[in-house]
Scaffold this motif. Structure first.
Motif, short mmCIF file in Angstrom:
data_model
loop_
_atom_site.label_atom_id
_atom_site.label_comp_id
_atom_site.label_asym_id
_atom_site.label_seq_id
_atom_site.Cartn_x
_atom_site.Cartn_y
_atom_site.Cartn_z
N LEU A 1 -2.89 32.77 48.22
CA LEU A 1 -1.91 31.74 48.57
C LEU A 1 -0.74 31.71 47.59
O LEU A 1 0.40 31.46 47.99
CB LEU A 1 -2.59 30.37 48.64
CG LEU A 1 -3.47 30.19 49.88
CD1 LEU A 1 -4.37 28.98 49.73
CD2 LEU A 1 -2.61 30.08 51.13
N ALA B 1 1.33 34.56 48.66
CA ALA B 1 1.97 34.20 49.93
C ALA B 1 3.15 33.28 49.68
O ALA B 1 4.20 33.42 50.32
CB ALA B 1 0.96 33.54 50.85
N ALA B 2 3.00 32.35 48.76
CA ALA B 2 4.10 31.44 48.43
C ALA B 2 5.29 32.21 47.87
O ALA B 2 6.44 31.96 48.24
CB ALA B 2 3.64 30.38 47.43
N ARG C 1 2.07 26.45 50.81
CA ARG C 1 1.16 27.49 50.31
C ARG C 1 0.85 27.29 48.83
O ARG C 1 -0.26 27.57 48.38
CB ARG C 1 1.76 28.87 50.58
CG ARG C 1 1.71 29.21 52.07
CD ARG C 1 2.52 30.42 52.44
NE ARG C 1 2.36 30.74 53.86
CZ ARG C 1 3.26 31.36 54.59
NH1 ARG C 1 4.41 31.76 54.05
NH2 ARG C 1 3.03 31.59 55.87
N SER D 1 7.18 33.83 50.63
CA SER D 1 7.65 32.93 51.69
C SER D 1 9.15 32.70 51.60
O SER D 1 9.63 32.16 50.61
CB SER D 1 6.94 31.58 51.60
OG SER D 1 5.57 31.73 51.77
N GLU E 1 -2.02 34.35 54.00
CA GLU E 1 -2.60 33.03 54.27
C GLU E 1 -3.89 33.19 55.08
O GLU E 1 -4.87 32.49 54.83
CB GLU E 1 -1.58 32.17 55.00
CG GLU E 1 -1.88 30.71 54.93
CD GLU E 1 -0.71 29.84 55.38
OE1 GLU E 1 -0.78 28.65 55.12
OE2 GLU E 1 0.26 30.36 55.97
N LYS F 1 7.25 26.24 53.82
CA LYS F 1 6.03 27.06 53.83
C LYS F 1 5.64 27.46 52.41
O LYS F 1 4.46 27.49 52.06
CB LYS F 1 6.23 28.31 54.70
CG LYS F 1 6.22 27.99 56.17
CD LYS F 1 6.34 29.24 57.00
CE LYS F 1 6.33 28.89 58.48
NZ LYS F 1 6.42 30.07 59.33
N ARG F 2 6.63 27.78 51.58
CA ARG F 2 6.36 28.13 50.19
C ARG F 2 5.65 26.97 49.49
O ARG F 2 4.63 27.15 48.83
CB ARG F 2 7.66 28.50 49.47
CG ARG F 2 7.47 28.89 48.03
CD ARG F 2 8.74 29.41 47.36
NE ARG F 2 9.95 28.64 47.66
CZ ARG F 2 10.92 29.00 48.48
NH1 ARG F 2 10.85 30.15 49.13
NH2 ARG F 2 11.98 28.23 48.67
#
Length: 172
Positions: free
Chosen positions: A114, A117-118, A130, A121, A95, A126-127
């Motif tokens: 992102l 990152a998702a 992102r 997660s 992120e 947060k998932r």
């Protein structure tokens, strides 16, 4: 996967190997190694064959070695590609990478960071957040179908609020 000879040499050392062990590949014209130790593949099909011909565990080990040998944002990318499952620390680092990419208007790179990152997660909220960020960055990059895919994937996990409104706006 990089061209930086010093990073590759350190990664090989971490993996218990050396550039010398790559000489047979160089002699077979599958790999070009310069005097400075950087390397490249002579053709994109050779690179694809090497990368996708390796087992997942071998690719993860290679990414882990490069992550350990590098100190830049590429270290975060390689750590993410080496991760066997969800990892919030790496997701948060990605992120941060995305934020730096956005500040340079590198929207495609931010969207990719992102999205990854998702995937890494562990927490649902947060998932989803992102994924909305990935959708927004993808839209800015002109990748409309990717933006739609990310927004649609995020919607079921979003509660009412700003992120849900942003996802619905993108879909509209």
């Amino acid at each position: 996967y990089g061209r930086d000879g010093a990073v590759i040499a350190r990664a090989l050392q971490l993996a218990g190997s050396s550039l010398e062990e790559l000489r047979p590949a160089q002699e077979a014209a599958l790999l070009a190694i310069s005097l400075g130790g950087s390397f490249s593949f002579p053709h994109p099909l050779v690179r694809s064959t090497v990368v996708y011909g390796a087992l997942c565990s071998e690719r993860r080990a290679a990414h882990a070695a490069v992550a350990g040998a590098s100190t830049s944002d590429s270290s975060t990318w390689h750590a993410a590609l080496a991760a066997p499952g969800p990892d919030e620390r790496i997701a948060a680092s990605l992120e941060d990478v995305a934020g730096r990419a956005l500040s340079r208007h590198a929207n495609s790179a931010a969207a990719r960071a992102l999205e990854l990152a998702a995937r890494l997660s562990p927490a649902r909220a947060k998932r989803a957040r992102r994924l909305v960020g990935a959708a927004e960055a993808a839209a800015l990059a002109g990748h409309i179908y990717a933006a739609i895919d990310h927004a649609e994937a995020a919607l079921p996990e979003l509660d009412e609020g700003g992120s849900r409104a942003a996802a619905e706006l993108l879909l509209g």
